[in-house]
Design an enzyme around this catalytic site. Sequence first.
Site, PDB file in Angstrom:
ATOM      1  N   TYR A   1      -4.066  -3.693  19.762  1.00 27.82           N
ATOM      2  CA  TYR A   1      -2.864  -4.423  19.468  1.00 27.82           C
ATOM      3  C   TYR A   1      -1.652  -3.512  19.942  1.00 27.82           C
ATOM      4  O   TYR A   1      -1.580  -2.270  19.819  1.00 27.82           O
ATOM      5  CB  TYR A   1      -2.715  -4.114  17.815  1.00 27.82           C
ATOM      6  CG  TYR A   1      -3.856  -4.679  17.015  1.00 27.82           C
ATOM      7  CD1 TYR A   1      -4.361  -5.746  17.882  1.00 27.82           C
ATOM      8  CD2 TYR A   1      -4.127  -4.494  16.027  1.00 27.82           C
ATOM      9  CE1 TYR A   1      -5.683  -6.688  17.164  1.00 27.82           C
ATOM     10  CE2 TYR A   1      -5.534  -5.088  15.132  1.00 27.82           C
ATOM     11  CZ  TYR A   1      -5.782  -5.968  15.875  1.00 27.82           C
ATOM     12  OH  TYR A   1      -7.110  -6.743  15.157  1.00 27.82           O
TER      13      TYR A   1
ATOM     14  N   TYR B   1       0.947  -1.245  -0.035  1.00 36.78           N
ATOM     15  CA  TYR B   1      -0.076   0.077  -0.024  1.00 36.78           C
ATOM     16  C   TYR B   1       0.867   1.254   0.159  1.00 36.78           C
ATOM     17  O   TYR B   1       0.666   2.074  -1.040  1.00 36.78           O
ATOM     18  CB  TYR B   1      -1.046   0.048   1.222  1.00 36.78           C
ATOM     19  CG  TYR B   1      -1.930   1.128   1.205  1.00 36.78           C
ATOM     20  CD1 TYR B   1      -2.925   1.088   0.407  1.00 36.78           C
ATOM     21  CD2 TYR B   1      -1.958   1.935   2.382  1.00 36.78           C
ATOM     22  CE1 TYR B   1      -3.758   2.198   0.237  1.00 36.78           C
ATOM     23  CE2 TYR B   1      -2.885   3.188   2.577  1.00 36.78           C
ATOM     24  CZ  TYR B   1      -3.810   3.170   1.382  1.00 36.78           C
ATOM     25  OH  TYR B   1      -4.819   4.108   1.672  1.00 36.78           O
TER      26      TYR B   1
HETATM   27  N1  UDP Z   1      -5.740  -1.359  16.004  1.00 37.55           N
HETATM   28  C1  UDP Z   1      -5.946  -1.900  17.405  1.00 37.55           C
HETATM   29  N2  UDP Z   1      -7.071  -2.780  17.521  1.00 37.55           N
HETATM   30  C2  UDP Z   1      -7.775  -3.051  16.593  1.00 37.55           C
HETATM   31  C3  UDP Z   1      -7.638  -2.482  15.138  1.00 37.55           C
HETATM   32  C4  UDP Z   1      -6.636  -1.468  15.069  1.00 37.55           C
HETATM   33  O1  UDP Z   1      -5.128  -1.834  18.454  1.00 37.55           O
HETATM   34  O2  UDP Z   1      -8.929  -3.906  16.496  1.00 37.55           O
HETATM   35  C5  UDP Z   1      -4.510  -0.358  16.247  1.00 37.55           C
HETATM   36  C6  UDP Z   1      -3.569  -0.675  14.996  1.00 37.55           C
HETATM   37  O3  UDP Z   1      -2.568  -1.518  15.536  1.00 37.55           O
HETATM   38  C7  UDP Z   1      -3.033   0.763  14.742  1.00 37.55           C
HETATM   39  C8  UDP Z   1      -4.216   1.608  15.112  1.00 37.55           C
HETATM   40  O4  UDP Z   1      -5.240   1.003  16.005  1.00 37.55           O
HETATM   41  O5  UDP Z   1      -2.003   1.168  15.584  1.00 37.55           O
HETATM   42  C9  UDP Z   1      -4.999   2.197  13.925  1.00 37.55           C
HETATM   43  O6  UDP Z   1      -5.253   1.085  13.092  1.00 37.55           O
HETATM   44  P1  UDP Z   1      -6.236   1.134  11.771  1.00 37.55           P
HETATM   45  O7  UDP Z   1      -6.167  -0.192  11.207  1.00 37.55           O
HETATM   46  O8  UDP Z   1      -7.503   1.929  12.258  1.00 37.55           O
HETATM   47  O9  UDP Z   1      -5.516   2.269  10.775  1.00 37.55           O
HETATM   48  P2  UDP Z   1      -3.872   2.482  10.438  1.00 37.55           P
HETATM   49  O10 UDP Z   1      -3.640   3.847  11.147  1.00 37.55           O
HETATM   50  O11 UDP Z   1      -2.914   1.488  11.221  1.00 37.55           O
HETATM   51  O12 UDP Z   1      -3.961   2.606   9.000  1.00 37.55           O
END
Ligand code: UDP
Length: 314
Positions: free
Chosen positions: A206, A147
Amino acid sequence: MNILITGGAGFIGSNLVRVHLTQNDTVYCIDNLLTGTQKNIDEYRKNKHFRFVDGDICETPLDNLPSFDVIYHLASPASPVQFKKYPLETLRVNSEGTLRLLSFFEKQRRGVFVLASTSEVYGDPLVHPQPETYFGNVNPNGIRSCYDEAKRFAESATLTYFRKYRSDVRIARFFNTYGPRMEKDDGRAVSNFIMQALTNQPLTIYGNGTQTRSFCFVTDLTEALFRLATAKNLKGEVINLGNPNELTIIDLAKMILTLTPSTSVISYHPIGQDDPKRRKPDISKAKQLLQWSPKVSLPDGLRKTIAYFKTAYL
Ligand code: UDP
């Protein structure tokens, strides 16, 4: 105006369709429905100013289309779960798809081309907040690179058309965006936490949850996009679009628990490779060039998103 939106059946694309139909523009939407959905465009089907082309922007014949005042290129898997699930499609739509669309745009010899880029071009940033001048800290072959690097290629291709042909192209770097029409299964923090809270399941953090993001409500983003496409004299500009209100993921989870309300607990899980530790847009340029800044507060936007999830998915 005649408008083309690739990825118009996706979360942001379908919200952008509404902005232009409200202006009585004619809107063509091309989408292969890989991650977009029919239900996102159902409400437009009866509008005589709306046309849907079910196709992949890398393959669909473009010769029969009219010429457009604005082409927005949003087609791409966009959430970490989706682009990891569809890495080749992600690489292809942002490289071949972008080149193909730029060539179509250039042959028109008119209009404006807007590329949807992303804060992922900054990778795991070492500069905070991120201004457009920052080159980023991207792992070129990590799990997110299908991406990140594809969007960096798309930016390069778009500005090459500007330098070579003086084409009126503009690039928007979207930061995290949320709101109605997010998919419940695309794995984002906002959609996961809302679904988990509404069904009283544990909220999955996470890592330790201290990583930060800055969340923009979708109508703020689409208003900025509309301004970017329709303002004069923005040829060749690259502009961050997002909300600079930064918070930790754990605080986001707690806010959603309060707003639902829910009996869910919080559970901790391993974090993915190259997950950015901090992210916040510097939006000085958007403020100055678009006379825009986001208006919707996070609690207000989350309330609207929770209401949508209850109606759409429960
Ligand atoms: N995240 C999390 N739990 C979830 C989904 C995402 O802790 O169920 C965390 C992810 O690891 C990241 C942040 O939330 O640090 C934002 O993730 P998202 O997938 O929304 O978007 P990104 O900014 O990573 O594109």
